[in-house]
Design a protein around this motif. Sequence first.
Motif, PDB file in Angstrom:
ATOM      1  N   SER A 270      47.990 178.809  35.596  1.00 54.28           N
ATOM      2  CA  SER A 270      48.011 178.821  37.066  1.00 54.28           C
ATOM      3  C   SER A 270      46.715 178.279  37.669  1.00 54.28           C
ATOM      4  O   SER A 270      46.550 178.263  38.890  1.00 54.28           O
ATOM      5  N   GLN A 271      45.815 177.777  36.808  1.00 56.61           N
ATOM      6  CA  GLN A 271      44.573 177.183  37.314  1.00 56.61           C
ATOM      7  C   GLN A 271      44.880 175.880  38.036  1.00 56.61           C
ATOM      8  O   GLN A 271      45.727 175.095  37.617  1.00 56.61           O
ATOM      9  N   ARG A 272      44.169 175.656  39.129  1.00 56.69           N
ATOM     10  CA  ARG A 272      44.366 174.447  39.939  1.00 56.69           C
ATOM     11  C   ARG A 272      43.526 173.291  39.388  1.00 56.69           C
ATOM     12  O   ARG A 272      42.540 173.502  38.677  1.00 56.69           O
ATOM     13  N   PRO A 273      43.872 172.065  39.756  1.00 57.40           N
ATOM     14  CA  PRO A 273      43.138 170.891  39.255  1.00 57.40           C
ATOM     15  C   PRO A 273      41.627 170.935  39.537  1.00 57.40           C
ATOM     16  O   PRO A 273      40.846 170.390  38.755  1.00 57.40           O
ATOM     17  N   ASP A 274      41.226 171.580  40.636  1.00 57.42           N
ATOM     18  CA  ASP A 274      39.787 171.628  40.940  1.00 57.42           C
ATOM     19  C   ASP A 274      39.074 172.764  40.222  1.00 57.42           C
ATOM     20  O   ASP A 274      37.876 172.967  40.397  1.00 57.42           O
ATOM     21  N   GLY A 275      39.789 173.536  39.404  1.00 59.35           N
ATOM     22  CA  GLY A 275      39.163 174.574  38.593  1.00 59.35           C
ATOM     23  C   GLY A 275      39.359 175.994  39.083  1.00 59.35           C
ATOM     24  O   GLY A 275      39.100 176.942  38.352  1.00 59.35           O
ATOM     25  N   GLY A 276      39.818 176.175  40.313  1.00 56.51           N
ATOM     26  CA  GLY A 276      39.966 177.518  40.863  1.00 56.51           C
ATOM     27  C   GLY A 276      41.375 178.054  40.747  1.00 56.51           C
ATOM     28  O   GLY A 276      42.274 177.420  40.189  1.00 56.51           O
TER      29      GLY A 276
ATOM     30  N   LEU B 216      48.878 179.202  48.968  1.00 59.44           N
ATOM     31  CA  LEU B 216      47.529 179.395  49.518  1.00 59.44           C
ATOM     32  C   LEU B 216      46.507 178.587  48.737  1.00 59.44           C
ATOM     33  O   LEU B 216      46.689 178.324  47.544  1.00 59.44           O
ATOM     34  N   ASP B 217      45.416 178.234  49.411  1.00 58.10           N
ATOM     35  CA  ASP B 217      44.310 177.549  48.746  1.00 58.10           C
ATOM     36  C   ASP B 217      43.641 178.488  47.747  1.00 58.10           C
ATOM     37  O   ASP B 217      43.835 179.707  47.772  1.00 58.10           O
ATOM     38  N   ASN B 218      42.824 177.901  46.894  1.00 58.03           N
ATOM     39  CA  ASN B 218      42.007 178.693  45.982  1.00 58.03           C
ATOM     40  C   ASN B 218      41.143 179.649  46.795  1.00 58.03           C
ATOM     41  O   ASN B 218      40.764 179.352  47.925  1.00 58.03           O
ATOM     42  N   ASP B 219      40.814 180.773  46.187  1.00 57.34           N
ATOM     43  CA  ASP B 219      39.890 181.681  46.855  1.00 57.34           C
ATOM     44  C   ASP B 219      38.970 182.321  45.822  1.00 57.34           C
ATOM     45  O   ASP B 219      39.265 182.343  44.627  1.00 57.34           O
ATOM     46  N   ALA B 220      37.849 182.824  46.307  1.00 57.03           N
ATOM     47  CA  ALA B 220      36.831 183.393  45.435  1.00 57.03           C
ATOM     48  C   ALA B 220      37.327 184.642  44.702  1.00 57.03           C
ATOM     49  O   ALA B 220      37.011 184.857  43.539  1.00 57.03           O
ATOM     50  N   TYR B 221      38.107 185.465  45.401  1.00 56.49           N
ATOM     51  CA  TYR B 221      38.607 186.702  44.778  1.00 56.49           C
ATOM     52  C   TYR B 221      39.508 186.356  43.589  1.00 56.49           C
ATOM     53  O   TYR B 221      39.312 186.856  42.463  1.00 56.49           O
ATOM     54  N   ALA B 222      40.505 185.522  43.805  1.00 52.78           N
ATOM     55  CA  ALA B 222      41.439 185.175  42.728  1.00 52.78           C
ATOM     56  C   ALA B 222      40.716 184.498  41.586  1.00 52.78           C
ATOM     57  O   ALA B 222      40.967 184.791  40.410  1.00 52.78           O
ATOM     58  N   THR B 223      39.801 183.584  41.898  1.00 53.72           N
ATOM     59  CA  THR B 223      39.076 182.861  40.861  1.00 53.72           C
ATOM     60  C   THR B 223      38.147 183.770  40.084  1.00 53.72           C
ATOM     61  O   THR B 223      38.141 183.779  38.855  1.00 53.72           O
ATOM     62  N   GLY B 224      37.370 184.581  40.797  1.00 54.93           N
ATOM     63  CA  GLY B 224      36.446 185.499  40.132  1.00 54.93           C
ATOM     64  C   GLY B 224      37.170 186.531  39.283  1.00 54.93           C
ATOM     65  O   GLY B 224      36.772 186.807  38.139  1.00 54.93           O
ATOM     66  N   GLN B 225      38.244 187.097  39.811  1.00 53.34           N
ATOM     67  CA  GLN B 225      39.010 188.086  39.064  1.00 53.34           C
ATOM     68  C   GLN B 225      39.605 187.455  37.809  1.00 53.34           C
ATOM     69  O   GLN B 225      39.580 188.053  36.728  1.00 53.34           O
TER      70      GLN B 225
END
Length: 192
Positions: free
Chosen positions: A166-172, A179-188
């Motif tokens: 489920s990782q996006r092309p930009d890494g997040g 929804l766009d990438n977000d810090a919470y989802a990426t960090g978790q």
Amino acid sequence: VLARDHGFPINEELFRAQTKLTLETFSSRRSNLEKGTGIGGKAMTVGFGLWALDLGGSPNDSTTAAMISFLLQNQEKDGHFASNLDRPPLEDSIVTSTVVAAYYMQKYAGAEQKSAVERSVNSARSWLIQAPTRSQEDRNAKLWGLHLLQAGRERVDRARQVVLGSQRPDGGWGQLATLDNDAYATGQTLFV
């Protein structure tokens, strides 16, 4: 706790006060807990309460026994633990609620609750193996839970592939596909 364990200074007085507040809050509701009623957020609240007490180093006692009693009475027939909260991303995931409740119940079960908790955790694990995931919170919690509840290496590896997929092309990562990438989802996701 994680920061302190890695050498970062924390406000120990505030940390102890938070642990004390958590214990006092649930202790004052012991009667409701024992009846399995009257706790807003249901299993999510009680599970996170046990997690907070564990982080604070609190031993099992009559309050944690009442918290476990509440969870045992509020597990759904299919094995999951529900929440009556609807605050995404964290507090609307029954996957997260199930993982936190089941794992911390195991940690705090006294001798008289061990067999009931074991049955409950087995039921939660069975539900988790089949649990649908609709958000990154769900996918992360499922991976974490399959690991914590010892569902087997193969299942953990499959859940990890779903998370990585489920990782996006930009890494997040984003909470939802819409929804766009977000810090919470990426960090978790990186933490799990």
